[in-house]
Design a protein around this motif. Structure first.
Motif, short mmCIF file in Angstrom:
data_model
loop_
_atom_site.label_atom_id
_atom_site.label_comp_id
_atom_site.label_asym_id
_atom_site.label_seq_id
_atom_site.Cartn_x
_atom_site.Cartn_y
_atom_site.Cartn_z
N GLU A 95 0.84 -1.20 0.00
CA GLU A 95 0.00 0.00 0.00
C GLU A 95 0.87 1.25 0.00
N LYS A 99 1.14 4.20 -3.06
CA LYS A 99 0.93 5.64 -2.87
C LYS A 99 2.07 6.46 -3.47
N HIS A 103 0.21 7.41 -6.72
CA HIS A 103 -0.53 8.54 -6.13
C HIS A 103 0.37 9.75 -5.91
N ALA A 105 2.86 10.39 -4.07
CA ALA A 105 3.32 10.76 -2.73
C ALA A 105 4.84 10.86 -2.72
N VAL A 108 5.54 8.56 2.49
CA VAL A 108 4.42 7.84 3.12
C VAL A 108 4.86 7.43 4.51
N GLU A 188 1.59 11.22 2.78
CA GLU A 188 0.45 10.35 3.03
C GLU A 188 0.70 9.56 4.32
#
Length: 321
Positions: A95, A99, A103, A105, A108, A188
Motif C-alpha cells: 500500500e 501511494k 498517487h 506521494a 508515506v 500520506e
C-alpha cells in the motif's frame, strides 16, 4: 535504477533480521533488499547475506549516517525504509509503494500511533515523547503528520535525492518529516499495526538523551525553515522583558522626577534594541528561505526529468551509465 528498493539499517539485529527479510520477500517479491550494517558486533551481516539481501557497510556510527549512505548510493523509483527489529509489518508495504508510484506521494508515513503503539510499547516515556513531538511539529509547521518518529516510511526518488541529512542519530526521522512539510511535498499516512520487539531484542534508543536531541533538532529546523516565526518569538520575549523591568523606572521618574536606576534603564534599552534586531533578522532570513524554496523547486524539476529519462531507458532496454 531499481523499481522498489527496501532499505534496512541494522545494528546488532541478528535475532530478527532474517524474519524481516523473509517478510519483505513475501510482501514485495519484485523489490531489491539492501541491508546496511552499522558496525554490528553480532552475525547480522552474515545472516542478512544468507537470507538473500544485498549487504553493505556504513562505518560511521548512527542511524543518520546510515541513511545518508543509503540515499546517496541507491537509485530507485520507490524506497521503503524499515527497521531491522521486526516491529513493523511488511504486509503494509504494498500500500505504501502504491501511494508513491501511483498517487505521487513523496513520503508515506507508517502511522503506529493511530493503532497499537501505545498498548504494545512498554516504555511510557517513549509514548509521551512521541505524542509531544507529534503535537509540537503539527502546531509549529501547520501540518497533520500522525507519526513523526516512525522508522517505517516510503519515499519518492525526488525526496531521497533532495533530502539533506544533517542528523547523525535517531532524530533523523524528525528531520525527514520537517523537510517534507516545509518544502510542500506530498505526505500520506498509512495506519500500521505496531508490535513491540521480540524477547531478547534490545532497543538502541536512549529515552532521555535521544529525546533531548529530537527537541533540539525541532528547534534548529524551525529556525532554519521558519526564521520569521522563530526570531519574532525571540523578539517578543526580549521586548516583554525590557518593558517589564523598565516600567518601575518610569513610575519612579514620574513620582520623583529622577532616574535612580540607570543600569536598569540602560540594560532595558539594549534589550529592546536586541528585540528589534531579532525581528528584522527574521524578516531578512525569511526572504532568504523563500529564495531557497525557489532554488529547491528548480532542483526538483531537474530530478524529475532525470528520473523519467532513466525509466524510459529501462523500458526501452537501453544501457544506463
Amino acid at each position: 535504477m531499481d523499481k522498489i528498493a527496501v532499505l534496512i539499517p541494522c545494528y546488532n539485529e541478528e535475532k530478527t533480521i532474517k524474519k524481516v527479510i523473509d517478510d519483505t520477500k513475501k510482501a514485495l517479491p519484485e523489490a531489491i533488499i539492501y541491508v546496511y550494517n552499522n558496525n554490528s558486533s553480532d552475525r547480522t551481516a552474515e545472516i542478512a547475506r544468507a537470507a538473500g539481501a544485498v549487504v553493505r557497510n556504513e562505518y560511521m556510527q548512527g542511524k543518520g549516517n546510515v541513511i545518508r549512505r543509503m540515499f546517496r548510493e541507491i537509485e530507485a523509483q520507490c524506497y521503503i525504509m524499515v527497521d531491522g527489529d521486526d516491529t513493523y509489518p511488511m504486509e503494509s508495504a504494498p500500500e505504501m509503494v502504491q501511494k508513491v508510484l501511483e498517487h505521487n506521494a513523496d513520503m508515506v508515513v507508517g502511522d503506529r500511533l493511530s493503532s497499537t503503539y501505545f498498548t504494545e510499547n512498554k516504555r511510557p516515556f517513549h509514548n509521551f515523547g512521541n505524542s509531544l513531538v507529534r503535537s509540537s511539529i503539527n502546531k509549529l509547521f501547520d501540518c497533520d503528520v500522525r507519526d513523526i518518529m516512525t522508522g517505517y516510511r516510503a519515499f519518492s526518488y525526488e525526496f531521497v535525492k533532495t533530502f539533506p541529512v544533517l542528523s547523525k542519530g535517531f532524530e533523523i526521522e524528525t528531520e525527514m518529516t520537517i523537510h517534507a512539510v516545509s518544502n510542500n511535498m506530498q505526505i500520506e499516512n498509512v495506519v500500521i499495526e505496531y508490535r513491540d520487539r521480540p524477547e531478547g531484542s534490545e532497543s538502541k534508543l536512549n529515552t532521555y538523551a535521544d529525546g533531548f536531541k529530537v527537541i533540539r533538532t525541532i528547534s534548529r529546523l524551525y529556525r532554519d525553515y521558519k526564521p520569521l516565526g522563530f526570531f519574532s518569538a525571540m523578539a517578543v520575549v526580549l521586548a516583554f522583558l525590557a518593558v517589564f523591568f523598565i516600567i518601575p523606572v518610569f513610575f519612579e521618574y514620574w513620582e520623583t522626577g529622577e532616574v535612580r536606576r540607570f543600569p536598569t534603564l540602560i540594560v532595558c534599552g539594549f534589550t529592546m534594541i536586541a528585540a528589534l534586531q531579532s525581528f528584522f533578522n527574521g524578516l531578512t532570513l525569511q526572504n532568504m528561505a523563500i529564495n531557497n524554496r525557489r532554488v529547491f523547486e528548480m532542483q526538483l524539476n531537474g530530478l524529475h526529468r532525470k528520473k523519467m529519462s532513466l525509466i524510459t531507458k529501462i523500458n526501452d532496454g537501453s544501457d544506463i551509465d
